[in-house]
Motif scaffolding. Structure first.
Motif, short mmCIF file in Angstrom:
data_model
loop_
_atom_site.label_atom_id
_atom_site.label_comp_id
_atom_site.label_asym_id
_atom_site.label_seq_id
_atom_site.Cartn_x
_atom_site.Cartn_y
_atom_site.Cartn_z
N LYS A 23 0.83 -1.20 0.00
CA LYS A 23 0.00 0.00 0.00
C LYS A 23 0.88 1.27 0.00
CE LYS A 23 -2.79 0.88 3.70
NZ LYS A 23 -2.52 2.25 4.23
N SER A 24 1.85 1.33 0.88
CA SER A 24 2.72 2.51 0.97
C SER A 24 3.41 2.77 -0.37
CB SER A 24 3.80 2.31 2.03
OG SER A 24 3.24 2.25 3.29
N ARG A 28 2.95 5.91 -3.33
CA ARG A 28 4.10 6.72 -3.76
C ARG A 28 4.33 6.59 -5.26
NH1 ARG A 28 4.38 5.67 1.49
NH2 ARG A 28 5.70 6.88 2.91
N THR A 96 -2.13 8.28 4.36
CA THR A 96 -0.95 8.46 3.50
C THR A 96 -1.28 9.43 2.36
OG1 THR A 96 -0.28 6.21 4.02
CG2 THR A 96 0.80 7.24 2.16
N ARG A 99 -1.48 13.10 3.93
CA ARG A 99 -0.25 13.77 4.39
C ARG A 99 0.75 13.95 3.25
NH1 ARG A 99 -0.97 10.38 9.51
NH2 ARG A 99 -2.19 11.74 10.87
N ALA A 167 8.24 9.12 14.97
CA ALA A 167 8.86 8.38 13.86
C ALA A 167 7.74 8.09 12.88
CB ALA A 167 9.48 7.09 14.36
N SER A 168 7.53 8.98 11.92
CA SER A 168 6.42 8.83 10.98
C SER A 168 6.90 9.07 9.55
CB SER A 168 5.31 9.84 11.32
OG SER A 168 4.48 10.02 10.20
N ALA A 169 6.71 8.04 8.73
CA ALA A 169 7.11 8.16 7.32
C ALA A 169 6.21 9.14 6.59
CB ALA A 169 7.06 6.80 6.65
N GLN A 170 4.98 9.29 7.06
CA GLN A 170 4.08 10.23 6.39
C GLN A 170 4.55 11.66 6.61
OE1 GLN A 170 0.10 9.24 7.65
NE2 GLN A 170 0.15 7.25 6.63
N ARG A 195 9.62 3.88 7.96
CA ARG A 195 9.78 3.24 6.64
C ARG A 195 10.41 4.20 5.63
NH1 ARG A 195 3.79 1.31 5.97
NH2 ARG A 195 4.20 0.97 8.15
N ILE A 315 4.46 -1.19 13.28
CA ILE A 315 3.33 -0.46 13.88
C ILE A 315 1.98 -0.94 13.33
CG2 ILE A 315 3.56 1.51 12.26
CD1 ILE A 315 2.66 1.88 15.96
N ASP A 316 1.90 -1.20 12.02
CA ASP A 316 0.61 -1.60 11.44
C ASP A 316 0.26 -3.07 11.75
OD1 ASP A 316 0.29 0.92 10.40
OD2 ASP A 316 0.99 0.39 8.39
N LYS A 343 -4.20 5.99 14.65
CA LYS A 343 -4.33 5.28 13.38
C LYS A 343 -5.80 5.34 12.95
CE LYS A 343 -0.03 4.30 12.95
NZ LYS A 343 0.73 4.97 11.89
C1 S3P Z 1 2.62 4.87 6.15
C2 S3P Z 1 3.25 5.21 7.32
C3 S3P Z 1 2.76 4.78 8.63
C4 S3P Z 1 1.78 3.62 8.53
C5 S3P Z 1 0.76 3.83 7.45
C6 S3P Z 1 1.44 4.01 6.11
C7 S3P Z 1 3.20 5.37 4.88
O1 S3P Z 1 2.11 5.86 9.26
O2 S3P Z 1 1.15 3.38 9.76
O3 S3P Z 1 -0.12 2.72 7.38
O4 S3P Z 1 2.82 4.88 3.80
O5 S3P Z 1 4.05 6.27 4.94
P1 S3P Z 1 2.91 7.01 10.03
O6 S3P Z 1 3.81 7.65 9.07
O7 S3P Z 1 1.88 7.99 10.52
O8 S3P Z 1 3.63 6.31 11.14
#
Ligand code: S3P
Length: 430
Positions: A23-24, A28, A96, A99, A167-170, A195, A315-316, A343
């Motif tokens: 999904k992530s 992207r 995702t 953000r 710590a958030s990839a979003q 991530r 986390i997920d 979440k």
């Molecule tokens: C994601 C980042 C994570 C994850 C989400 C997908 C992404 O969230 O929980 O399902 O694709 O960057 P956070 O960045 O808020 O931790």
């Protein structure tokens, strides 16, 4: 709204399933293709509702995107190819989309309005809107821009050195995307590594990304070149079947095409530490990401402690790890996982309340949960509360419950894994 019914499995799970696209990475691939110059093609795309929301939003921003199942073609015309939308941008259930798209819109010289569903309306957006504002973008919305609906007018932005509290990839991705079209250098430092798909994929699209420990930086003024992207299978989807294979008696299943990016593979560490019978084969690379096939069979599991830097790497997966822990001998403690509260649902509350209904011995804590195993699970009516991962975790618990488990609002599962119940059937009928 639909209700799914899951029954106790009599004979064990056998066979193999190919795990659908990540999904992530699917999000992207589409977003970066939309701002790149040229035609991007994507294979292995996840046609889940979240990623379809991303496609719908970028179409409204004037980008031509064709999608047929797992194949997507994006006609990118560069950053300036994005146009002021005449309609609101509806992100559905997808954090995702919200953000990362805000990061892209932050530097576009036009106005947009972003809305989503009831769950999105409760999720904190100040973590991206505040830094984007400090770069020079104009953003407002409910609670001063913390909640949707949000309105954004992008403009001339300046790079920042941002220290993220989470710590958030979003968050990291939104700021880096804005940084690509801002003056000077933009850097993001995070408390633990989240991530890194954005960093990897931006590099694939020809962008220069500097990484130094927990800090990532980009220079402004960078453009992207169209690519062919191969999306690996989603380890977060594989996690449901990894747990099912370990806890359903007489099972042995193989999951193929699983993304093994080290920033995502915490579930493998947990299974190994709990003593699962698991083997990893055919390790290879696909689209700049490591992938592998995984075989797992019924296992004698022991509870463990999960916290610290491991949390962003899984986390997920925590909802289904709670199901796993209910079948492990002794105590499992999950800590440092406050992010679960923001979440798709407050996953500390939803996991604990729904697993209790099934007879698990589980208690919520401030930053996680404590599970005592092993419990025999009973039948009950539970709800996904509109959260795909809660729905799927309950379905996996249902496979070992003594009586039928009814899952209300099961339609949410299509957000990330439309073929989930088909895959359960495939593994049951062998
Ligand atoms: C994601 C980042 C994570 C994850 C989400 C997908 C992404 O969230 O929980 O399902 O694709 O960057 P956070 O960045 O808020 O931790």
């Amino acid at each position: 709204m639909s209700t799914a019914i899951v029954n106790h499995i009599q004979v064990g799970l056998k066979g193999s399933v190919q795990i659908p696209g990540d999904k992530s990475i699917s999000h992207r691939a589409v977003m970066f293709g939309a701002i790149a110059n040229g035609t991007t093609t994507v294979e292995g795309f996840l046609p889940g509702e979240d990623c379809l929301s991303t496609i719908a939003c970028f179409r409204k921003l004037g980008v031509t995107i064709e999608q047929e199942g797992e194949k997507v073609t994006i006609e990118g015309k560069g950053w300036d190819g994005l146009k002021e939308p005449t309609d609101i941008l509806d992100v559905g259930n997808s954090g995702t989309t919200t953000r990362l798209m805000l990061g892209i819109l932050a530097t576009r010289p036009f106005h947009s309005v972003v809305i989503g569903d009831d769950s999105i309306a409760k999720r904190p957006m100040a973590r991206v809107t505040e830094p984007l504002r400090s770069m020079g973008s104009t953003i407002d919305g409910r609670d001063h821009g913390n909640f949707t609906p949000l309105s954004i007018r992008g403009g001339a932005t300046k790079g920042i050195a941002f220290q993220s509290k989470v710590a958030s990839a979003q968050v990291k991705s939104a700021i880096l995307l804005a940084g690509l079209q801002s003056e000077g250098t933009t850097s993001v430092s995070e408390p633990a590594l989240s991530r890194d798909h954005t960093e990897r994929m931006l590099e694939a699209y020809g962008v220069e990304v500097k990484r130094d420990g927990l800090t990532v930086s980009v220079e402004g003024g960078q453009t992207l070149k169209a690519q062919h992207i191969v999306v690996p299978g989603d380890i977060s989807s594989a996690a449901f079947f990894l747990v099912a294979g370990a806890i359903v008696p007489n099972s042995e299943i193989t999951l193929t095409n699983v993304g093994m990016n080290p920033t995502r593979s915490g579930i493998i560490d947990v299974l190994q530490q709990m003593g699962a019978n698991l083997s990893i084969q055919n390790e290879r690379m696909a689209g700049g990401e490591p992938i592998a096939d995984i075989t797992i069979s019924t296992s004698d599991l022991t509870g463990i402690e999960i916290g610290g830097d491991l949390i962003p790497r899984l986390i997920d997966e925590i909802p289904v790890i709670a199901v796993l822990a209910s079948q492990a001998k002794g105590r499992t403690i999950i800590r440092d996982a406050e992010e679960l509260k923001v979440k798709e649902t407050n996953r500390i509350d939803t996991v604990v309340s729904e697993l209790k209904k099934l007879g698990a011995n589980i208690e919520a804590t401030e930053d996680g949960m404590v599970i005592e195993g092993r419990s025999s699970l009973n039948g009950a009516t539970v709800s996904s509360y509109g959260d795909h991962r809660i729905g799927m975790a309950m379905a996996i618990a249902g496979l070992i419950a003594s009586e039928e488990v009814k899952i209300e609002r099961s339609e949410a599962i299509a957000v990330s894994y439309p073929s989930f119940f088909n895959h359960i059937e495939t593994l049951q009928s062998k």
